[in-house]
Design a protein around this motif. Sequence first.
Motif, PDB file in Angstrom:
ATOM      1  N   GLU A  10       3.008  -7.810   6.623  1.00 48.68           N
ATOM      2  CA  GLU A  10       2.912  -6.362   6.538  1.00 48.68           C
ATOM      3  C   GLU A  10       4.037  -5.846   5.640  1.00 48.68           C
ATOM      4  OE1 GLU A  10       1.609  -3.563  10.051  1.00 48.68           O
ATOM      5  OE2 GLU A  10       3.738  -4.036  10.229  1.00 48.68           O
ATOM      6  N   VAL A  11       3.740  -4.839   4.840  1.00 49.30           N
ATOM      7  CA  VAL A  11       4.741  -4.230   3.970  1.00 49.30           C
ATOM      8  C   VAL A  11       4.623  -2.713   4.081  1.00 49.30           C
ATOM      9  CG1 VAL A  11       3.333  -4.163   1.856  1.00 49.30           C
ATOM     10  CG2 VAL A  11       5.817  -4.324   1.673  1.00 49.30           C
ATOM     11  N   THR A  12       5.768  -2.043   3.995  1.00 45.17           N
ATOM     12  CA  THR A  12       5.808  -0.586   4.019  1.00 45.17           C
ATOM     13  C   THR A  12       5.613  -0.066   2.609  1.00 45.17           C
ATOM     14  OG1 THR A  12       7.335  -0.604   5.883  1.00 45.17           O
ATOM     15  CG2 THR A  12       7.224   1.418   4.602  1.00 45.17           C
ATOM     16  N   VAL A  13       4.837   0.995   2.486  1.00 43.99           N
ATOM     17  CA  VAL A  13       4.594   1.639   1.201  1.00 43.99           C
ATOM     18  C   VAL A  13       5.173   3.047   1.261  1.00 43.99           C
ATOM     19  CG1 VAL A  13       2.850   2.385  -0.459  1.00 43.99           C
ATOM     20  CG2 VAL A  13       2.480   0.296   0.872  1.00 43.99           C
ATOM     21  N   LEU A  14       5.977   3.385   0.278  1.00 44.36           N
ATOM     22  CA  LEU A  14       6.546   4.718   0.149  1.00 44.36           C
ATOM     23  C   LEU A  14       5.676   5.483  -0.836  1.00 44.36           C
ATOM     24  CD1 LEU A  14       8.824   6.857   0.391  1.00 44.36           C
ATOM     25  CD2 LEU A  14       9.992   5.627  -1.439  1.00 44.36           C
ATOM     26  N   SER A  15       5.140   6.614  -0.385  1.00 42.98           N
ATOM     27  CA  SER A  15       4.228   7.393  -1.210  1.00 42.98           C
ATOM     28  C   SER A  15       4.784   8.791  -1.451  1.00 42.98           C
ATOM     29  CB  SER A  15       2.872   7.505  -0.512  1.00 42.98           C
ATOM     30  OG  SER A  15       2.020   8.380  -1.214  1.00 42.98           O
ATOM     31  N   GLU A  16       4.652   9.251  -2.674  1.00 40.35           N
ATOM     32  CA  GLU A  16       5.002  10.621  -3.009  1.00 40.35           C
ATOM     33  C   GLU A  16       3.743  11.420  -3.313  1.00 40.35           C
ATOM     34  OE1 GLU A  16       8.325  10.979  -5.774  1.00 40.35           O
ATOM     35  OE2 GLU A  16       8.785   8.882  -5.337  1.00 40.35           O
ATOM     36  N   GLY A  17       2.597  10.779  -3.125  1.00 49.16           N
ATOM     37  CA  GLY A  17       1.319  11.415  -3.404  1.00 49.16           C
ATOM     38  C   GLY A  17       0.861  12.299  -2.265  1.00 49.16           C
ATOM     39  N   HIS A  18      -0.207  13.009  -2.513  1.00 41.75           N
ATOM     40  CA  HIS A  18      -0.753  13.916  -1.503  1.00 41.75           C
ATOM     41  C   HIS A  18      -1.736  13.195  -0.584  1.00 41.75           C
ATOM     42  CE1 HIS A  18       1.143  17.264  -3.462  1.00 41.75           C
ATOM     43  NE2 HIS A  18       0.617  16.877  -4.619  1.00 41.75           N
ATOM     44  N   ARG A  19      -2.313  12.090  -1.051  1.00 42.39           N
ATOM     45  CA  ARG A  19      -3.313  11.356  -0.276  1.00 42.39           C
ATOM     46  C   ARG A  19      -2.620  10.368   0.639  1.00 42.39           C
ATOM     47  NH1 ARG A  19      -6.596   9.089   2.630  1.00 42.39           N
ATOM     48  NH2 ARG A  19      -8.502   8.090   1.939  1.00 42.39           N
ATOM     49  N   MET A  20      -2.854  10.504   1.938  1.00 40.17           N
ATOM     50  CA  MET A  20      -2.290   9.574   2.917  1.00 40.17           C
ATOM     51  C   MET A  20      -3.447   8.806   3.534  1.00 40.17           C
ATOM     52  SD  MET A  20       0.189   8.258   4.616  1.00 40.17           S
ATOM     53  CE  MET A  20       1.603   9.284   4.494  1.00 40.17           C
ATOM     54  N   PRO A  21      -3.493   7.482   3.351  1.00 35.50           N
ATOM     55  CA  PRO A  21      -4.589   6.722   3.945  1.00 35.50           C
ATOM     56  C   PRO A  21      -4.472   6.697   5.467  1.00 35.50           C
ATOM     57  CG  PRO A  21      -2.992   5.232   2.974  1.00 35.50           C
ATOM     58  CD  PRO A  21      -2.561   6.623   2.627  1.00 35.50           C
ATOM     59  N   ALA A  22      -5.602   6.682   6.116  1.00 31.35           N
ATOM     60  CA  ALA A  22      -5.641   6.668   7.575  1.00 31.35           C
ATOM     61  C   ALA A  22      -5.572   5.238   8.101  1.00 31.35           C
ATOM     62  CB  ALA A  22      -6.918   7.335   8.059  1.00 31.35           C
ATOM     63  N   ARG A  23      -5.169   5.120   9.328  1.00 33.33           N
ATOM     64  CA  ARG A  23      -5.097   3.817   9.985  1.00 33.33           C
ATOM     65  C   ARG A  23      -6.490   3.175   9.982  1.00 33.33           C
ATOM     66  NH1 ARG A  23      -4.205   2.359  16.167  1.00 33.33           N
ATOM     67  NH2 ARG A  23      -3.408   0.258  15.841  1.00 33.33           N
ATOM     68  N   GLY A  24      -6.539   1.900   9.610  1.00 35.93           N
ATOM     69  CA  GLY A  24      -7.789   1.152   9.587  1.00 35.93           C
ATOM     70  C   GLY A  24      -8.487   1.137   8.237  1.00 35.93           C
ATOM     71  N   GLU A  25      -8.053   1.960   7.295  1.00 37.96           N
ATOM     72  CA  GLU A  25      -8.685   1.973   5.974  1.00 37.96           C
ATOM     73  C   GLU A  25      -8.247   0.762   5.164  1.00 37.96           C
ATOM     74  OE1 GLU A  25      -9.763   6.343   4.456  1.00 37.96           O
ATOM     75  OE2 GLU A  25      -7.590   5.982   4.497  1.00 37.96           O
ATOM     76  N   ARG A  26      -9.195   0.203   4.405  1.00 34.60           N
ATOM     77  CA  ARG A  26      -8.887  -0.895   3.487  1.00 34.60           C
ATOM     78  C   ARG A  26      -8.435  -0.282   2.173  1.00 34.60           C
ATOM     79  NH1 ARG A  26      -9.360  -5.562   4.801  1.00 34.60           N
ATOM     80  NH2 ARG A  26      -9.505  -6.382   2.702  1.00 34.60           N
ATOM     81  N   VAL A  27      -7.282  -0.734   1.680  1.00 29.63           N
ATOM     82  CA  VAL A  27      -6.712  -0.150   0.477  1.00 29.63           C
ATOM     83  C   VAL A  27      -6.268  -1.227  -0.506  1.00 29.63           C
ATOM     84  CG1 VAL A  27      -5.912   1.945   1.636  1.00 29.63           C
ATOM     85  CG2 VAL A  27      -4.384  -0.020   1.485  1.00 29.63           C
ATOM     86  N   ARG A  28      -6.133  -0.795  -1.741  1.00 30.72           N
ATOM     87  CA  ARG A  28      -5.470  -1.582  -2.787  1.00 30.72           C
ATOM     88  C   ARG A  28      -4.347  -0.688  -3.295  1.00 30.72           C
ATOM     89  NH1 ARG A  28      -5.879  -5.785  -6.189  1.00 30.72           N
ATOM     90  NH2 ARG A  28      -5.230  -5.529  -8.350  1.00 30.72           N
ATOM     91  N   VAL A  29      -3.124  -1.168  -3.154  1.00 26.35           N
ATOM     92  CA  VAL A  29      -1.947  -0.395  -3.534  1.00 26.35           C
ATOM     93  C   VAL A  29      -1.250  -1.103  -4.683  1.00 26.35           C
ATOM     94  CG1 VAL A  29       0.253   0.554  -2.781  1.00 26.35           C
ATOM     95  CG2 VAL A  29      -1.616   0.345  -1.162  1.00 26.35           C
TER      96      VAL A  29
END
Length: 120
Positions: A73-92
Amino acid sequence: MMKSLSRVALAAALAALTSACALSLRNPDIADLRNHPGRYQGQTVAVNGVVTSSWGLPLVPFRFYKVDDGTGEVTVLSEGHRMPARGERVRVKGRVEEVALFGGRPLGLHLRERDLYVKR
């Protein structure tokens, strides 16, 4: 003729090997990021996984979320307006950063988000 053909084959093999190594450095698994932070420090990489948690505070421009790819697991720091919800599959895609090193282990290892793609 045979000598020049073998040189071309060698050059093609070297090009394929180099591009494969570069691709693996840009798309590491999270366990590799955590185990070899110096290899990726300051580099832009992409990880795929599932969001396990997300949090942020109103009026604070930073938001955090954690991504798990099955190896870690890795923490992602975001300055964007879109916050992914728990359980969503993402590519960061983001830059690998850490707050400090202590005993050779990274403290505060995180990705500073550059791009977020939510898979549907």
